[in-house]
Structures are given as structure tokens and as C-alpha cells.
Design an enzyme around this catalytic site. Structure first.
Site, PDB file in Angstrom:
ATOM      1  N   ASP A   1       0.718  -0.999  -0.110  1.00  0.00           N
ATOM      2  CA  ASP A   1      -0.187   0.008  -0.020  1.00  0.00           C
ATOM      3  C   ASP A   1       0.969   1.401   0.146  1.00  0.00           C
ATOM      4  O   ASP A   1       2.049   1.309   0.586  1.00  0.00           O
ATOM      5  CB  ASP A   1      -0.778  -0.132   1.213  1.00  0.00           C
ATOM      6  CG  ASP A   1      -1.887   1.076   1.336  1.00  0.00           C
ATOM      7  OD1 ASP A   1      -2.723   1.052   0.330  1.00  0.00           O
ATOM      8  OD2 ASP A   1      -1.833   1.938   2.351  1.00  0.00           O
TER       9      ASP A   1
ATOM     10  N   GLU B   1       1.888  -0.361  -4.833  1.00  0.00           N
ATOM     11  CA  GLU B   1       0.741   0.534  -5.250  1.00  0.00           C
ATOM     12  C   GLU B   1       1.540   2.000  -5.409  1.00  0.00           C
ATOM     13  O   GLU B   1       1.982   2.559  -4.507  1.00  0.00           O
ATOM     14  CB  GLU B   1      -0.295   0.703  -4.125  1.00  0.00           C
ATOM     15  CG  GLU B   1      -1.378   1.552  -4.507  1.00  0.00           C
ATOM     16  CD  GLU B   1      -2.124   2.237  -3.660  1.00  0.00           C
ATOM     17  OE1 GLU B   1      -3.096   3.118  -3.856  1.00  0.00           O
ATOM     18  OE2 GLU B   1      -1.393   2.590  -2.465  1.00  0.00           O
TER      19      GLU B   1
HETATM   20  C1  GLC Z   1      -4.152   3.108  -0.498  1.00  0.00           C
HETATM   21  C2  GLC Z   1      -5.399   2.155  -0.459  1.00  0.00           C
HETATM   22  C3  GLC Z   1      -6.318   3.082  -0.298  1.00  0.00           C
HETATM   23  C4  GLC Z   1      -6.144   3.553   1.287  1.00  0.00           C
HETATM   24  C5  GLC Z   1      -5.112   4.354   1.113  1.00  0.00           C
HETATM   25  C6  GLC Z   1      -4.288   4.550   2.595  1.00  0.00           C
HETATM   26  O1  GLC Z   1      -4.295   3.984  -1.629  1.00  0.00           O
HETATM   27  O2  GLC Z   1      -5.493   1.563  -1.824  1.00  0.00           O
HETATM   28  O3  GLC Z   1      -7.756   2.359  -0.084  1.00  0.00           O
HETATM   29  O4  GLC Z   1      -7.337   4.499   1.476  1.00  0.00           O
HETATM   30  O5  GLC Z   1      -3.958   3.891   0.439  1.00  0.00           O
HETATM   31  O6  GLC Z   1      -4.034   3.603   3.088  1.00  0.00           O
END
Ligand code: GLC
Length: 529
Positions: free
Chosen positions: A203, A267
Site C-alpha cells: 500500500d 501500489e
Molecule cells: C491506498 C489504498 C486506499 C487507502 C490508502 C490509505 O491508496 O488503496 O484504499 O485509503 O492507501 O491507506
């Protein structure tokens, strides 16, 4: 199957499960791990090689799992550790690997580390988070704004310092300059790898390390992206810092110490394709990184071709691109790209499944699920609560539509689902029996991909085509052509046989030079030798 067992993911289709919305086995209206076990048969039948499970670790759910209060246990609302062990074992028997979601940028405000950290300025865990003195006027230490709006700093009265949160105040950012934090995560990663987890989706991988001097971000200008203009600043000092790659390389070394090597998927929510590529390092950082600029590209042949070619041309040699159209943060592609038109959604699905590299589907993509309308009373996503009438991310998080029955096949219980159902006439049970459904198309293209090495692994080459047609060759013998326009089009110089068309009545058709395509139609052609 994969040509290289150490890289099972490279040419595969992976599938994101958002556990709260996938399948509710205990009837309380919230999906759970036993529900995922119950539905593994669907995923095996579909032909996916791996599952990315959105967070299942302990969370008070300020951000639905993305605020983690214990990295080593399962949230009770989703099940137990032994449920997760059983899920891993059952999936592995079916040839499906499990990836967990790890959230290293921040914890929950309820995590024991933060509770300790905030007790005093000299607590041993103080430096595990990013604390700073107020600025001269007593305000936040610098001008950074949170991704979810408002200042990225909250004053903690006990010690008179501010703590950093790039998301909600309930999500304090960890300090990745601290060696103990690095060591703690090494242990967490090994803990899960030792339990049989095949890898992690990481993440907010791009934000983990912040500028050591906490310098102010520069203002955004009219030249900058929509997101940056909304934010009013360029996230120069709280995102994409060069030092973040050291952490990722360190994690890759851990991954490579296992056999087969474990997988990291970053991500990498950045604005430009060029910025994604840095996360591959020289092939020594994360093996896969999400290409959000591709997902955010309009469904237009010219724009897509440009983005795909750019990705292909600058990705480091030997590295693998990732193609995804939907996830739990993005409006679903049948809505965002296709505007609810089922034929265009089929075209988009065919594109995702036929580009070179790893494809991630999001639960419901396989049946063409669209976003669900959410009223102000129904909104649960903190982003939606703050910015309504923008409903945040709930529209793409409503329960998976397994059947048209009451409960949608999602829950057997009388409890209302945690988010409302969408249109249950779009469901797995019905589509599984229809040879012409989106679900059958999805399964057939995945199985074609497994059967045809060129489609699975062949090099990507753009082909000349009319403006509204996206056309490419894969390897020596596969051509994919997608007419995204509103007029019939023709691609010349094609001899072979249609192996799969979004208009299924054309499967098996011989092409003797000209491939004609009705509007919103896509075809995979096996070229004659
Ligand atoms: C990432 C996740 C999202 C979350 C954010 C903070 O972007 O995919 O859902 O709100 O991180 O953790």
C-alpha cells in the site's frame, strides 16, 4: 501454466478480492475469509493464478483495513488466523497463490506502537512516527496536505508536537528513516512468507519515505495534474523520494531468499508512466508496480496506444508491466471507461487480458459490474463523507453479485449488507450459464491466454489501424484489434482465424485479408502460418 515457475505471476491473470464485499459466510452482512474459501471454486474455474486480498489484518476500520492495528493477526470481523491458513492451503491446492496487502506507510492510531509513541517525547517508540514541533505561529510544521484533504498534521496535546498523516488523522505515518521500523517490517514480512503467503501488494509504496528535512511542497500550477491542482501543491517532498527505493530493494532481497521467490506489487499511485518505472529499479526492486496512469487514460485508441507504447518502451528490460482497469479506489472500468455500455466494457476487458504482462482483475470485473449509486445516508468511506456528493470509493466497493436471489448470493443471513447491492440482474450465476456472457468471455480469453504462448508472453507491437481502432500484434501470430469508435472499421493485411471475438457469433471466422469490426467490437486473431 507459467513457463518459469519462479515467475508464475509474470504472464498470469491475478484477481483482487476486497474481503468485506466478496462473500459473507457467517451472515452478518460483512464478507469474510470463510466466504473467500467458499468461492475459491469460482476463481479456479475462471483461471486466475493468484489472489490479492485487500487487508485482512486487525483494523478499527477508519479506512476499512488500511489502518492496521496489528500486522500479525486477522481482524475478527473477517475471521481468524486459522481461517487464513486454511484459505492459503485450499487456494494452493487449486493452483492459486495468495498475496496479502501490507500497509507500511502508516499504522492505525490504535496500533500499540503509536499508542506508546504518543505518550512522551522520549518514549523509545517516539521516533517510529514522524513528530515535529509547531511552526513559529503555532501551526503545522510545514505546508503538506493530506491525500484525503486538509493538513497532513495533527497536534497531539499530550506532548505539544504534531504527528504526520498523509491520509486520515487515524493513520499516523511511520518514520522509515528509523532502522527499528525497517527491522520490524522485515520480521512482519518473513512472518507471513513463512505462513505460505506468496507475496504482498504494498500500500502507498511511493510515499513511505519522506523528506528528512520536511521541506515545504511547492505550489501547483495550471500546468500540473488535476490531482495536484486539487491539492494545491506538488507532493515533491512527501512522495516518491529517491530513498524509498532502498527500502524496496531490501524487501526484494528478503523475497529472493525464499524458494520460489516471493512477489511484491507496488501500489505506485503516481501521475505519469515515467514515474511508475522507477519502482522497478534495475529489476532489483518490486517485480510488479501498478500503472495507474494507464487506468486513468480515457478509453480512446490514440490515448491508449500512446500510454501502452510509452510503458513498453521505457520499462526496464526483463521487467513486466501491470494492466488493471478497476480496484477498490477507482471507479469500476465498465462505468469509468465504458460509461455503462456493456459492449465497450467487453472491449476493455479484452484489452486488459491481451496486453503483455500481468493483468489484475478486480472482483466483479469478470461480470461487468458497474459502480453502484450511493446516497448520502449510505456513505461509509471517509473520503465520501468528507466530499459528498462525490461518494468516495463506496460505489466500487458494494457486494459481489453472485446471484439474483435476495442476498445476492453474497450473504445467507438476514442482515443488510454493509454497503447496498448494485443491480443484481448482473450476476455470476446467470452469466455462468450463458455462453455469450461477459463472464464466459473473460474465462475464454484467460484460457486462450494459457493455451497460446504468443498471447501469453509474446512481444507487443502496435499495428497501423484506423484512428478509433487499437490494434497490436503479440509475438509472431496473434493480432488483437479493438474498435472503440462508433463507426464500422477495417484493419487490413490480416489472414487467419478469429479465436475469440466480443461478438461471440464470429468466433472461428476466417479472415482473408481484411478484418472488419463493428463499433465496440474486439477480436483476437490467430494469424495463418
Ligand atoms: C491506498 C489504498 C486506499 C487507502 C490508502 C490509505 O491508496 O488503496 O484504499 O485509503 O492507501 O491507506
Amino acid at each position: 501454466m507459467a513457463d518459469d515457475p519462479n515467475a508464475w505471476w509474470r504472464e498470469g491473470v491475478l484477481y483482487q478480492v476486497y474481503p468485506r464485499s466478496f462473500m459473507d459466510a457467517d451472515g452478518d452482512g460483512v464478507g469474510d475469509l470463510r466466504g473467500v474459501i467458499d468461492r475459491l471454486e469460482h476463481l479456479q474455474w475462471l483461471g486466475v493464478r493468484g489472489i490479492w486480498l485487500s487487508p485482512v489484518t486487525v483494523s478499527p476500520n477508519a479506512d476499512f483495513g488500511y489502518d492496521c492495528a496489528n500486522y500479525r493477526d486477522v481482524d475478527p470481523s473477517l475471521g481468524t488466523l486459522s481461517d487464513l491458513d486454511e484459505l492459503i492451503a485450499d487456494a494452493t491446492r487449486r493452483g492459486i497463490r495468495i498475496l496479502l496487502d501490507i500497509v507500511p506507510n502508516h499504522t492505525s492510531i490504535d496500533h500499540a506502537w503509536f499508542k506508546e509513541s504518543r505518550t512522551s517525547r522520549d518514549n523509545p517508540k517516539r521516533d517510529w512516527f514522524v513528530w515535529a514541533d509547531p511552526s513559529a505561529d503555532g501551526g503545522p510544521p510545514n505546508n503538506w496536505v493530506s491525500t484525503f484533504g486538509g493538513p497532513a498534521w495533527t497536534l497531539d496535546a499530550t506532548t505539544g508536537q504534531y504527528y504526520l498523516h498523509n491520509f486520515l488523522p487515524e493513520q499516523p505515518d511511520l518514520n522509515w528513516w528509523n532502522e527499528e521500523v525497517r527491522d520490524a517490517f522485515d520480521d512482519i514480512i518473513r512472518y507471513w512468507f513463512d505462513r505460505g503467503v506468496a507475496g504482498f501488494r504494498v500500500d502507498v509504496a511511493h510515499m513511505m519515505v519522506k523528506d528528512a528535512e520536511l521541506r515545504d511542497n511547492p505550489p501547483a500550477t495550471s500546468e500540473d495534474s488535476f490531482m495536484d491542482q486539487m491539492r494545491g501543491q506538488l507532493p515533491l517532498y512527501n512522495s516518491c523520494r529517491p530513498e524509498v527505493h532502498d527500502v524496496h530493494r531490501r524487501w526484494r532481497t528478503i523475497a529472493e531468499s525464499y524458494s520460489p521467490p516471493r512477489l511484491f506489487v507496488g501500489e505506485t499511485f503516481v501521475g505519469k508512466v515515467e514515474d511508475v518505472l522507477a519502482f522497478y529499479g534495475d529489476g532489483d526492486a518490486f517485480q510488479l508496480n501498478f500503472n495507474i496512469p494507464f487506468a486513468e487514460c480515457p478509453l480512446e485508441a490514440t490515448a491508449l496506444r500512446t500510454t501502452i507504447e510509452l510503458t513498453e518502451s521505457i520499462i526496464p528490460v526483463g521487467c513486466t508491466p501491470v494492466w488493471t482497469g478497476s480496484n477498490h479506489d477507482l471507479s469500476r472500468f465498465p462505468t469509468r471507461w465504458a460509461g455503462g455500455d456493456p459492449l465497450l466494457a467487453r472491449c476493455a476487458l479484452m484489452m486488459l487480458l491481451t496486453l503483455r504482462g500481468t493483468c489484475f482483475l478486480y472482483e466483479g470485473d469478470e461480470i461487468g459490474m458497474v459502480d453502484t449509486e450511493i446516497t448520502r445516508e449510505q456513505v461509509l468511506d471517509p473520503v465520501g463523507i468528507k466530499f459528498f456528493p462525490y461518494a468516495g470509493r463506496d460505489p466500487e466497493r458494494t457486494p459481489m453479485q453472485w446471484s439474483g436471489e435476495p442476498g445476492g448470493g453474497f450473504t445467507a443471513g438476514a442482515a443488510e449488507p454493509w454497503l447496498p447491492f448494485g443491480d443484481l440482474s448482473c450476476n455470476v450465476a446467470d452469466q455462468r450459464h450463458e455462453s455469450d456472457s461477459m463472464l464466459s468471455l473473460c474465462r475464454d480469453v484467460i484460457s486462450l491466454r494459457e493455451a497460446l504462448p504468443d498471447l501469453r508472453a509474446g512481444a507487443y507491437v502496435s499495428l497501423d489501424s484506423p484512428t478509433d481502432v487499437l490494434a497490436y500484434r503479440r509475438g509472431e501470430r496473434i493480432v488483437v484489434a479493438i474498435n472503440l469508435g462508433t463507426e464500422p472499421e477495417a484493419v487490413e493485411g490480416i489472414r487467419g482465424e478469429i479465436r475469440c471475438c466480443t461478438d461471440r457469433s464470429r468466433d472461428g471466422e476466417k479472415i482473408e485479408g481484411v478484418l472488419s469490426l463493428a463499433p465496440s467490437t474486439a477480436a483476437i486473431v490467430l494469424l495463418a502460418r
